[in-house]
Design a protein around this motif. Structure first.
Motif, PDB file in Angstrom:
ATOM      1  N   MET A  42      -2.238  32.131  38.728  1.00 21.93           N
ATOM      2  CA  MET A  42      -2.072  33.493  38.228  1.00 21.93           C
ATOM      3  C   MET A  42      -0.996  34.232  39.018  1.00 21.93           C
ATOM      4  SD  MET A  42      -6.088  34.486  37.566  1.00 21.93           S
ATOM      5  CE  MET A  42      -6.664  33.372  38.847  1.00 21.93           C
ATOM      6  N   ILE A  43      -0.349  35.167  38.344  1.00 22.82           N
ATOM      7  CA  ILE A  43       0.683  35.999  38.966  1.00 22.82           C
ATOM      8  C   ILE A  43       0.241  37.455  38.842  1.00 22.82           C
ATOM      9  CG2 ILE A  43       3.086  36.763  38.866  1.00 22.82           C
ATOM     10  CD1 ILE A  43       3.744  34.002  37.645  1.00 22.82           C
ATOM     11  N   LEU A  44       0.121  38.119  39.984  1.00 18.48           N
ATOM     12  CA  LEU A  44      -0.215  39.543  40.021  1.00 18.48           C
ATOM     13  C   LEU A  44       1.053  40.327  40.318  1.00 18.48           C
ATOM     14  CD1 LEU A  44      -2.461  41.760  40.057  1.00 18.48           C
ATOM     15  CD2 LEU A  44      -2.498  41.470  42.537  1.00 18.48           C
ATOM     16  N   HIS A  45       1.397  41.246  39.421  1.00 21.94           N
ATOM     17  CA  HIS A  45       2.578  42.100  39.588  1.00 21.94           C
ATOM     18  C   HIS A  45       2.118  43.534  39.788  1.00 21.94           C
ATOM     19  CE1 HIS A  45       6.637  43.717  38.928  1.00 21.94           C
ATOM     20  NE2 HIS A  45       6.055  44.625  38.156  1.00 21.94           N
TER      21      HIS A  45
ATOM     22  N   GLY B  41      -9.366  26.353  24.206  1.00 25.62           N
ATOM     23  CA  GLY B  41      -9.183  25.430  25.316  1.00 25.62           C
ATOM     24  C   GLY B  41      -8.864  26.114  26.633  1.00 25.62           C
ATOM     25  N   ASP B  42      -7.825  25.644  27.302  1.00 29.83           N
ATOM     26  CA  ASP B  42      -7.476  26.156  28.623  1.00 29.83           C
ATOM     27  C   ASP B  42      -7.010  27.606  28.563  1.00 29.83           C
ATOM     28  OD1 ASP B  42      -7.112  25.654  31.508  1.00 29.83           O
ATOM     29  OD2 ASP B  42      -4.993  25.971  31.073  1.00 29.83           O
ATOM     30  N   TYR B  43      -6.493  28.050  27.416  1.00 32.70           N
ATOM     31  CA  TYR B  43      -6.065  29.452  27.307  1.00 32.70           C
ATOM     32  C   TYR B  43      -7.274  30.388  27.353  1.00 32.70           C
ATOM     33  CZ  TYR B  43      -1.533  27.490  26.185  1.00 32.70           C
ATOM     34  OH  TYR B  43      -0.355  26.789  26.256  1.00 32.70           O
ATOM     35  N   THR B  44      -8.403  29.943  26.779  1.00 38.65           N
ATOM     36  CA  THR B  44      -9.629  30.722  26.890  1.00 38.65           C
ATOM     37  C   THR B  44     -10.123  30.717  28.328  1.00 38.65           C
ATOM     38  OG1 THR B  44     -10.261  30.264  24.603  1.00 38.65           O
ATOM     39  CG2 THR B  44     -12.028  30.892  26.115  1.00 38.65           C
TER      40      THR B  44
ATOM     41  N   HIS C  17     -10.816  33.378  33.746  1.00 43.04           N
ATOM     42  CA  HIS C  17     -10.410  33.531  35.150  1.00 43.04           C
ATOM     43  C   HIS C  17     -10.002  34.976  35.425  1.00 43.04           C
ATOM     44  CE1 HIS C  17      -9.175  29.012  35.511  1.00 43.04           C
ATOM     45  NE2 HIS C  17     -10.456  29.182  35.759  1.00 43.04           N
ATOM     46  N   ARG C  18      -9.191  35.526  34.534  1.00 44.03           N
ATOM     47  CA  ARG C  18      -8.716  36.901  34.734  1.00 44.03           C
ATOM     48  C   ARG C  18      -9.876  37.889  34.662  1.00 44.03           C
ATOM     49  NH1 ARG C  18      -4.750  34.713  31.216  1.00 44.03           N
ATOM     50  NH2 ARG C  18      -5.565  35.848  29.419  1.00 44.03           N
ATOM     51  N   GLN C  19     -10.791  37.670  33.728  1.00 40.56           N
ATOM     52  CA  GLN C  19     -11.964  38.534  33.623  1.00 40.56           C
ATOM     53  C   GLN C  19     -12.754  38.527  34.935  1.00 40.56           C
ATOM     54  OE1 GLN C  19     -14.194  36.931  30.380  1.00 40.56           O
ATOM     55  NE2 GLN C  19     -13.132  38.107  28.806  1.00 40.56           N
ATOM     56  N   LEU C  20     -12.924  37.346  35.505  1.00 38.39           N
ATOM     57  CA  LEU C  20     -13.703  37.224  36.733  1.00 38.39           C
ATOM     58  C   LEU C  20     -13.060  37.997  37.878  1.00 38.39           C
ATOM     59  CD1 LEU C  20     -15.891  36.096  38.553  1.00 38.39           C
ATOM     60  CD2 LEU C  20     -14.581  33.966  38.718  1.00 38.39           C
TER      61      LEU C  20
END
Length: 355
Positions: free
Chosen positions: A87-90, A238-241, A246-249
């Motif tokens: 993940m990338i956090l900006h 799939g992996d996009y879900t 991951h982002r929700q968590l």
């Protein structure tokens, strides 16, 4: 620029780096409010100046942070660290808003040569960049070395010249941190059966075992439930879900810490540090993740926008070789570099995760 040192810190720092970056400037002091001047008093011994809060000298942006989730099964023969979550956090220039997006673990990219690991470069899945970079001839893999190649690979792909901080996190290590926070509230957006756990949290031995099922709706999850939910990828999308989960968590963890007032309480943060067992590798220059959390503690969950970038499978001669992101993704990173992500998300509301 000299190489930054790698610091081993507790998983509490993982939470801190979600709202922090690593580009620093001298803080501009706030003007003092007018005060009345009392009559002169007898001279007294000068009192010690109050210590500045952690991260008081951190200001300015934009900031880019690379967050890597690693499945650290280090006891398995032939183990290599792979970036299972990337993940990338900006954080915007005014430090008032943040954007979190993901890259598919199977994204096909050019991985450059990396002499420290004896790697000659080539076209590979991005998850493999960390494994190639971690190689130590005659020794155990070194994740701290591997993340250097991964960060360069991601930077080349996205056009981000350098990351202001990086965090390599054990996905399993989140359990204790989430429990220390009292659990997290997550909106389950699609029914999610677990291939890993039974309803009581014990591991499934096979398809004949009962399985934990996360049903649509909002629920408070314990550590093992939250990690288990975020790991599942045999779902529609799939992996996009899984990336979305991951982002929700991570946003749910930020929400829990904010609600508890944790990010402004050094004593309580240290208490949580003592309670969690996992570790991460964090590269934040001269500042710790606690410094960064305090410097940006004004950010709230509502200031964090989650963005999902679309992509499709890539095949060669009928065989699956990986994933490729669709055109809006290039526009996302172009806007990130230009500081115009608010306009991008306004024009692409379908890419913004909705609770």
């Amino acid at each position: 620029m000299p190489r930054r040192r790698l610091i081993i810190v507790s998983l509490t720092a993982a939470l801190a780096v979600l709202i922090a970056g690593g580009a620093y400037a001298v803080a501009r002091p706030r003007p003092a409010a007018p005060v009345s001047v009392p009559s002169p008093a007898p001279a007294a011994s000068p009192s010690a100046s109050p210590s500045p809060p952690p991260g008081a000298d951190i200001t300015g942006g934009p900031l880019n942070l690379l967050i890597v989730g690693v499945d650290t099964r280090i006891d398995e023969p032939g183990w290599q660290p792979h970036s299972d979550a990337l993940m990338i956090l900006h954080i915007t220039r005014d430090l008032r808003a943040a954007y979190l997006t993901s890259l598919p673990r199977d994204l096909v990219v050019d991985v450059p040569a990396f002499p420290p690991a004896g790697f000659r470069g080539g076209t590979h899945k991005i998850t493999e960049a960390m494994a190639y970079g971690s190689a130590v001839p005659g020794g155990r893999p070194d994740p701290a070395q591997g993340v250097r190649l991964l960060a360069t690979t991601v930077g080349n792909y996205t056009g981000i010249k350098r990351f202001d901080a990086t965090a390599v996190i054990s996905m399993e290590g989140y359990d204790d941190l989430i429990d220390a926070l009292g659990g997290v509230r997550i909106h389950v957006d699609v029914q999610t059966p677990s291939i890993h756990r039974k309803p009581d949290g014990t591991r499934r031995a096979g398809d004949g075992d009962p399985q934990q099922v996360y049903r649509v709706g909002t629920m408070t999850m314990t550590g093992w439930q939250a990690i288990d939910y975020a790991r599942q990828r045999y779902l529609t999308g799939g992996d996009y879900t899984r990336q979305r989960h991951h982002r929700q968590l991570l946003k749910a963890m930020l929400t829990a810490a904010t609600d508890e007032g944790l990010l402004r309480d050094v004593t309580r943060m240290e208490s949580v540090l003592a309670a969690v067992a996992g570790t991460l590798v964090f590269d934040g220059g001269a500042h710790t993740a606690v410094d960064l959390a305090f410097a940006l503690s004004h950010l709230r969950p509502a200031d964090l926008t989650l963005v999902g970038l679309p992509g499709d499978a890539v095949y060669e001669s009928g065989a699956y070789v990986g994933e490729a992101l669709n055109p809006p993704s290039a526009d996302y990173f172009k806007c990130l570099r230009a500081g115009t992500l608010p306009a991008f998300t306004h024009d692409h509301p379908d890419l913004v995760d909705r609770a």
